[in-house]
Design a protein around this motif. Structure first.
Motif, PDB file in Angstrom:
ATOM      1  N   ILE A 392       0.855  -1.188   0.000  1.00 23.89           N
ATOM      2  CA  ILE A 392       0.000   0.000   0.000  1.00 23.89           C
ATOM      3  C   ILE A 392       0.889   1.235   0.000  1.00 23.89           C
ATOM      4  CG2 ILE A 392      -0.270   0.361   2.499  1.00 23.89           C
ATOM      5  CD1 ILE A 392      -3.392   0.509   1.736  1.00 23.89           C
ATOM      6  N   THR A 393       0.515   2.239  -0.797  1.00 20.65           N
ATOM      7  CA  THR A 393       1.453   3.305  -1.141  1.00 20.65           C
ATOM      8  C   THR A 393       1.861   4.150   0.060  1.00 20.65           C
ATOM      9  OG1 THR A 393       0.509   3.378  -3.357  1.00 20.65           O
ATOM     10  CG2 THR A 393       1.819   5.267  -2.665  1.00 20.65           C
ATOM     11  N   ASN A 394       0.911   4.585   0.870  1.00 17.09           N
ATOM     12  CA  ASN A 394       1.231   5.452   2.001  1.00 17.09           C
ATOM     13  C   ASN A 394       0.017   5.570   2.905  1.00 17.09           C
ATOM     14  OD1 ASN A 394      -0.472   7.344   0.640  1.00 17.09           O
ATOM     15  ND2 ASN A 394       1.306   8.080  -0.517  1.00 17.09           N
ATOM     16  N   LYS A 395       0.127   6.397   3.945  1.00 20.03           N
ATOM     17  CA  LYS A 395      -0.963   6.550   4.914  1.00 20.03           C
ATOM     18  C   LYS A 395      -2.168   7.267   4.314  1.00 20.03           C
ATOM     19  CE  LYS A 395       0.779   4.572   8.564  1.00 20.03           C
ATOM     20  NZ  LYS A 395       0.169   3.336   9.095  1.00 20.03           N
ATOM     21  N   ASP A 396      -1.922   8.146   3.362  1.00 20.88           N
ATOM     22  CA  ASP A 396      -3.034   8.790   2.666  1.00 20.88           C
ATOM     23  C   ASP A 396      -3.982   7.723   2.133  1.00 20.88           C
ATOM     24  OD1 ASP A 396      -4.679   9.936   0.635  1.00 20.88           O
ATOM     25  OD2 ASP A 396      -3.228  11.518   0.271  1.00 20.88           O
ATOM     26  N   VAL A 397      -3.409   6.670   1.554  1.00 17.62           N
ATOM     27  CA  VAL A 397      -4.217   5.582   0.996  1.00 17.62           C
ATOM     28  C   VAL A 397      -4.750   4.665   2.092  1.00 17.62           C
ATOM     29  CG1 VAL A 397      -4.234   3.598  -0.555  1.00 17.62           C
ATOM     30  CG2 VAL A 397      -2.893   5.629  -1.146  1.00 17.62           C
ATOM     31  N   SER A 398      -3.877   4.262   3.006  1.00 18.37           N
ATOM     32  CA  SER A 398      -4.257   3.202   3.943  1.00 18.37           C
ATOM     33  C   SER A 398      -5.403   3.619   4.861  1.00 18.37           C
ATOM     34  CB  SER A 398      -3.049   2.752   4.773  1.00 18.37           C
ATOM     35  OG  SER A 398      -2.581   3.787   5.612  1.00 18.37           O
ATOM     36  N   LYS A 399      -5.424   4.895   5.276  1.00 16.04           N
ATOM     37  CA  LYS A 399      -6.505   5.334   6.164  1.00 16.04           C
ATOM     38  C   LYS A 399      -7.863   5.233   5.486  1.00 16.04           C
ATOM     39  CE  LYS A 399      -4.912   9.389   7.446  1.00 16.04           C
ATOM     40  NZ  LYS A 399      -4.834  10.687   8.147  1.00 16.04           N
ATOM     41  N   ALA A 400      -7.905   5.480   4.184  1.00 18.59           N
ATOM     42  CA  ALA A 400      -9.172   5.425   3.462  1.00 18.59           C
ATOM     43  C   ALA A 400      -9.417   4.054   2.838  1.00 18.59           C
ATOM     44  CB  ALA A 400      -9.198   6.503   2.380  1.00 18.59           C
ATOM     45  N   PHE A 401      -8.368   3.226   2.771  1.00 17.88           N
ATOM     46  CA  PHE A 401      -8.524   1.914   2.143  1.00 17.88           C
ATOM     47  C   PHE A 401      -9.169   0.902   3.087  1.00 17.88           C
ATOM     48  CE2 PHE A 401      -6.873  -2.165   0.423  1.00 17.88           C
ATOM     49  CZ  PHE A 401      -7.359  -2.040  -0.868  1.00 17.88           C
ATOM     50  N   PHE A 402      -8.967   1.073   4.397  1.00 15.83           N
ATOM     51  CA  PHE A 402      -9.552   0.138   5.352  1.00 15.83           C
ATOM     52  C   PHE A 402     -11.071   0.070   5.227  1.00 15.83           C
ATOM     53  CE2 PHE A 402     -10.966  -0.505   9.952  1.00 15.83           C
ATOM     54  CZ  PHE A 402     -11.068  -1.878   9.799  1.00 15.83           C
ATOM     55  N   PRO A 403     -11.782   1.213   5.118  1.00 13.05           N
ATOM     56  CA  PRO A 403     -13.234   1.115   4.929  1.00 13.05           C
ATOM     57  C   PRO A 403     -13.630   0.355   3.664  1.00 13.05           C
ATOM     58  CG  PRO A 403     -12.626   3.331   5.602  1.00 13.05           C
ATOM     59  CD  PRO A 403     -11.347   2.610   5.308  1.00 13.05           C
ATOM     60  N   VAL A 404     -12.777   0.392   2.636  1.00 17.19           N
ATOM     61  CA  VAL A 404     -13.050  -0.372   1.416  1.00 17.19           C
ATOM     62  C   VAL A 404     -13.000  -1.865   1.724  1.00 17.19           C
ATOM     63  CG1 VAL A 404     -12.217  -0.915  -0.899  1.00 17.19           C
ATOM     64  CG2 VAL A 404     -12.184   1.450  -0.087  1.00 17.19           C
ATOM     65  N   LEU A 405     -11.941  -2.274   2.414  1.00 14.07           N
ATOM     66  CA  LEU A 405     -11.827  -3.686   2.802  1.00 14.07           C
ATOM     67  C   LEU A 405     -12.965  -4.089   3.728  1.00 14.07           C
ATOM     68  CD1 LEU A 405      -8.027  -4.303   3.497  1.00 14.07           C
ATOM     69  CD2 LEU A 405      -9.421  -5.303   1.698  1.00 14.07           C
ATOM     70  N   ALA A 406     -13.264  -3.222   4.683  1.00 20.52           N
ATOM     71  CA  ALA A 406     -14.337  -3.525   5.634  1.00 20.52           C
ATOM     72  C   ALA A 406     -15.660  -3.711   4.905  1.00 20.52           C
ATOM     73  CB  ALA A 406     -14.453  -2.414   6.670  1.00 20.52           C
ATOM     74  N   SER A 407     -15.928  -2.869   3.933  1.00 19.52           N
ATOM     75  CA  SER A 407     -17.173  -2.992   3.172  1.00 19.52           C
ATOM     76  C   SER A 407     -17.262  -4.354   2.498  1.00 19.52           C
ATOM     77  CB  SER A 407     -17.264  -1.884   2.118  1.00 19.52           C
ATOM     78  OG  SER A 407     -17.340  -0.621   2.724  1.00 19.52           O
ATOM     79  N   TYR A 408     -16.158  -4.778   1.911  1.00 23.64           N
ATOM     80  CA  TYR A 408     -16.159  -6.077   1.225  1.00 23.64           C
ATOM     81  C   TYR A 408     -16.301  -7.224   2.217  1.00 23.64           C
ATOM     82  CZ  TYR A 408     -14.735  -9.911  -1.810  1.00 23.64           C
ATOM     83  OH  TYR A 408     -14.699 -11.086  -2.518  1.00 23.64           O
ATOM     84  N   LEU A 409     -15.510  -7.175   3.296  1.00 19.75           N
ATOM     85  CA  LEU A 409     -15.521  -8.268   4.273  1.00 19.75           C
ATOM     86  C   LEU A 409     -16.861  -8.370   5.005  1.00 19.75           C
ATOM     87  CD1 LEU A 409     -11.946  -7.724   5.730  1.00 19.75           C
ATOM     88  CD2 LEU A 409     -12.674  -9.633   4.290  1.00 19.75           C
TER      89      LEU A 409
END
Length: 592
Positions: A392-409
């Protein structure tokens, strides 16, 4: 911020303006805008006849097209003081007709309307370039017939074509195959015509993704420079460029945020650096949009800069990814790799054009910039034979990427997502006050919301990834697998007051007694102390707490914890506890 109002007001007003939403070169140069000079490489770029250049959104592709437009259409007059001024290869005063198209602005609700608008834009682009007769060309003809009307112009003139966001319609139709195929048919005609022009001076096509079906990538005449090390930093800010261009902004941001310059630069790197477009994996760059957004508020002394997810939020990327995942079912192994925020891809998987439906989610994540090349996993003399570790590229991405994973899971159940977000907030509060026992209960509550297929046979690294996602927030800066001279710890969480260093151990299903848990805590402690976990952060002038967690394989939950702290006499103080597995009988424990 009162100390910045008054004697420093003149300093603030003298700062160059941050170019938010400004990509036109003539505007950037004519007003007091901060510009990072990236022009030196343009001389080498235009040595090629036809170039494809892929970059994620918000990296500066439109500004690149604008610079090239000015150089080809008007010469170097507006580049005085930049590196290209003396390097531009064309004769002084030599200009060319430039045809500019941005597919981002060529809209159409269906393929028929898209083709109609495309014809209008092509006619307008030729008219603007000095060919007014294009407005009288018959737009009722088929696209190929319409384009053939421009052949006489192309035979008589050396033309420059600048095509921005070429894949906009295709990348927005990845979940709609019929629409994709209709747009593809139109684009195939256009790019087949473009590639067969008799004597273009220069053609640049920019975008994000590569699609083989469009005819753009057939044959060898187009040079894909997207992974070429010579152009790896053509877009984006390098570390040196950041520190030089923003040298007047950095001290003021430090003052407003009460940070040292070293700390600010470190946090900027963690949040916005990490984009890599280089088959040698040697060049990392910052996202210009994110850096510009961060520093823009420095000129306003009553607004404190903050580390937001500027890039991820700029185009509603979270929603776009969630909509994409609604129509995809990820394989268990692929999902685990994405949850761990790291995986390996080959050069062809990253750089080669694909057909519709063959692009994996991992490829999409890397090509779109959410994940980036971190290092070379398998080296080879030929770049095409290499494999790359992607993360994952950086914290800018990771902070907003977790909700994406959570939505899928969580199967896109919004109620469950809200409860998970609330539980994560409570988890973060527990760590901030040092309540490790309650934090473990909340870890387990969060783990129970994940799908069983993801945690089946999960290794410590996957649990560490979930724990990081539960903890990461503005007050808590997290990092996984932080190395020192002796080893690598599983997770670090740093707050304003303290550093927590985590070591995780899994307990075999057949042995979950308290003695077995305590024995595993002893193993984790011995490893943490012998390998010096946390030593790489001893210069932060903060107390360090070791956190040992034992995870029960049978229940896939934390079953024991221990903390290690050094008291004023230099002795290690230990506190530990056992965690009951969450089930009907432990409801009261969760509610506390």
């Amino acid at each position: 911020m009162a100390n910045l109002i008054g004697k420093d007001e003149e300093v603030l007003n003298a700062l160059p303006n941050i170019p938010l939403g400004v990509s036109k070169w003539d505007v950037l140069r004519s007003r007091n805008y901060l510009v990072v000079d990236k022009t030196a490489k343009l001389a080498k770029l235009v040595e090629f006849n036809m170039v494809f250049f892929a970059r994620p959104r918000r990296m500066g592709k439109s500004t690149l097209c604008s610079m090239l437009y000015e150089l080809f259409a008007h010469g170097t007059d507006k580049f005085e003081g930049t590196q290209i001024y003396d390097l531009w290869p064309e004769e002084k005063g030599r200009t060319y007709p430039v045809i500019r198209l941005s597919f981002n602005s060529i809209q159409g609700k269906d393929a028929s309307e898209f083709e109609k608008v495309l014809k209008e834009n092509i006619a307008t682009a030729f008219t603007t370039a000095g060919f007014p007769e294009a407005q009288s060309f018959d737009q009722t003809k088929t696209l190929s017939g319409f384009l053939s009307q421009f052949n006489v112009i192309a035979e008589q003139h050396w033309l420059v074509f600048l095509i921005d966001e070429w894949d906009h319609q295709l990348s927005n139709s990845l979940d709609k195959e019929d629409d994709f195929n209709l747009f593809k048919a139109t684009l195939s005609i256009f790019y087949s015509w473009l590639r067969n022009l008799p004597k273009p001076r220069f053609v640049l096509v920019t975008g994000i993704m590569r699609y083989r079906e469009t005819s753009l990538f057939s044959g060898q005449d187009i040079q894909d420079l997207s992974m070429d090390p010579d152009f790896a930093d053509l877009l984006g800010y390098t570390q040196d460029e950041l520190q030089h261009a923003f040298k007047d902004y950095i001290p003021l941001a430090c003052q407003q945020m009460n940070l040292s310059e070293e700390k600010l630069l470190h946090l900027l790197q963690v949040h916005y650096d990490g984009f890599c477009f280089d088959y040698n994996a040697s060049v990392k760059v910052y996202c210009p949009y994110a850096i510009n957004q961060f520093f823009a508020v420095v000129k306003y002394p009553d607004v404190v800069p903050y580390f937001g997810s500027f890039w991820m939020n700029s185009a509603n990327a979270r929603v776009a990814l969630i909509e994409y995942l609604r129509r995809r079912e990820l394989e268990a192994d692929e999902l685990k790799q994405i949850c761990q925020q790291q995986f390996t891809l080959s050069y062809p998987e990253i750089a080669e054009a694909n057909y519709f439906g063959t692009v994996s989610f991992k490829q999409l994540l890397v090509q779109a910039g959410y994940f980036s090349i971190e290092s070379i996993a398998k080296n080879a003399a030929s770049p095409e034979a290499r494999k790359f570790n992607c993360a994952i590229t950086n914290k800018d991405v990771s902070k907003a990427f977790f909700p994406v994973l959570a939505s899928y899971l969580l199967h896109f159940d919004q109620d469950k997502q809200r409860k998970l977000e609330q539980a994560c907030t409570e988890t973060q509060q527990a760590l901030l006050v040092g309540d490790i026992a309650h934090m473990c209960v909340l870890f387990n509550l969060n783990l129970c919301k994940e799908g069983y297929t993801v945690l089946q046979d999960a290794k410590e690294a996957l649990y560490a990834c979930f724990f990081e996602m539960y903890l990461q927030s503005d007050p808590i800066l997290t990092a996984r697998e932080e190395i020192n001279s002796l080893g690598r710890c599983d997770l670090v969480a740093e707050t304003s007051e303290r550093i927590f260093v985590f070591e995780l151990k899994r307990l075999n299903q057949s042995s979950s007694s308290k003695n077995a848990r305590r024995a595993m805590l002893d193993v984790a402690e011995q490893q943490m102390l012998s390998r010096g976990y946390g030593s790489s952060r001893m210069d932060r002038d903060k107390p360090i707490t070791g956190v040992l967690l034992v995870i029960c394989d049978k229940y896939r939950q934390v079953c024991a914890w221990r903390t290690l702290d050094v008291n004023k006499t230099g002795q290690i103080e230990r506190h530990e506890g056992f965690v009951e597995m969450l089930n009907i009988a432990t409801q009261l424990q969760v509610r506390q």
